[in-house]
Design a protein around this motif. Sequence first.
Motif, PDB file in Angstrom:
ATOM      1  N   PHE A   1       0.831  -1.199   0.000  1.00 50.19           N
ATOM      2  CA  PHE A   1       0.000   0.000   0.000  1.00 50.19           C
ATOM      3  C   PHE A   1       0.866   1.249   0.000  1.00 50.19           C
ATOM      4  N   THR A   2       0.371   2.277  -0.664  1.00 53.21           N
ATOM      5  CA  THR A   2       1.077   3.549  -0.699  1.00 53.21           C
ATOM      6  C   THR A   2       0.270   4.601   0.051  1.00 53.21           C
TER       7      THR A   2
ATOM      8  N   LEU B   1      -4.719   8.035   4.234  1.00 49.32           N
ATOM      9  CA  LEU B   1      -5.400   7.449   3.080  1.00 49.32           C
ATOM     10  C   LEU B   1      -4.409   6.504   2.413  1.00 49.32           C
ATOM     11  N   LEU B   2      -4.855   5.268   2.166  1.00 46.56           N
ATOM     12  CA  LEU B   2      -3.988   4.249   1.571  1.00 46.56           C
ATOM     13  C   LEU B   2      -4.608   3.707   0.292  1.00 46.56           C
ATOM     14  N   ARG B   3      -3.729   3.334  -0.613  1.00 48.97           N
ATOM     15  CA  ARG B   3      -4.200   2.704  -1.852  1.00 48.97           C
ATOM     16  C   ARG B   3      -3.173   1.651  -2.248  1.00 48.97           C
TER      17      ARG B   3
ATOM     18  N   ASN C   1      -5.644   1.907  -9.369  1.00 54.15           N
ATOM     19  CA  ASN C   1      -6.420   3.138  -9.460  1.00 54.15           C
ATOM     20  C   ASN C   1      -7.624   3.086  -8.537  1.00 54.15           C
ATOM     21  N   GLU C   2      -7.533   2.232  -7.532  1.00 49.44           N
ATOM     22  CA  GLU C   2      -8.642   2.114  -6.577  1.00 49.44           C
ATOM     23  C   GLU C   2      -8.789   3.412  -5.793  1.00 49.44           C
ATOM     24  N   VAL C   3      -9.964   3.573  -5.205  1.00 44.39           N
ATOM     25  CA  VAL C   3     -10.183   4.711  -4.324  1.00 44.39           C
ATOM     26  C   VAL C   3      -9.322   4.549  -3.076  1.00 44.39           C
TER      27      VAL C   3
END
Length: 125
Positions: A29-30, A101-103, A108-110
């Motif tokens: 995760f970023t 906030l992680l993605r 390209n997920e929310v």
Amino acid sequence: QVQLVESGGGLVQPGGSLRLSCAPSGSAFTLGTVTWYRRESEKGRELDAAIAAINSDGITHYADSVEGRFTISRDNAANTVYLEMTNLRPEDTSVYLCNALLRRVGSNEVFTMHWGQGTQVTVSS
């Protein structure tokens, strides 16, 4: 299930410094926007007050109570956000929480919101 891991809290004397870290567990995760909160009491009620935030572009915001003493920064290579706290005062004593906030990396997920478990900072002589 990703977790947000905080570290760096502890006991420090007035005028001292501490550095808190916030990073997701693992490397899948970023980090997006990250905000540091701390528990404060106001009129007999306990609330989580935002004190510093940094977005993906490195733009920062601070609460008046910490402006000029605390610095939030991010190391994108290490996927970590830091809160450098200097000139600490007894009134800075609190539980500090990281909100991020992680993605998933490469998606390209929310972004989804996550909270760390909190780390205690105590400023006392």
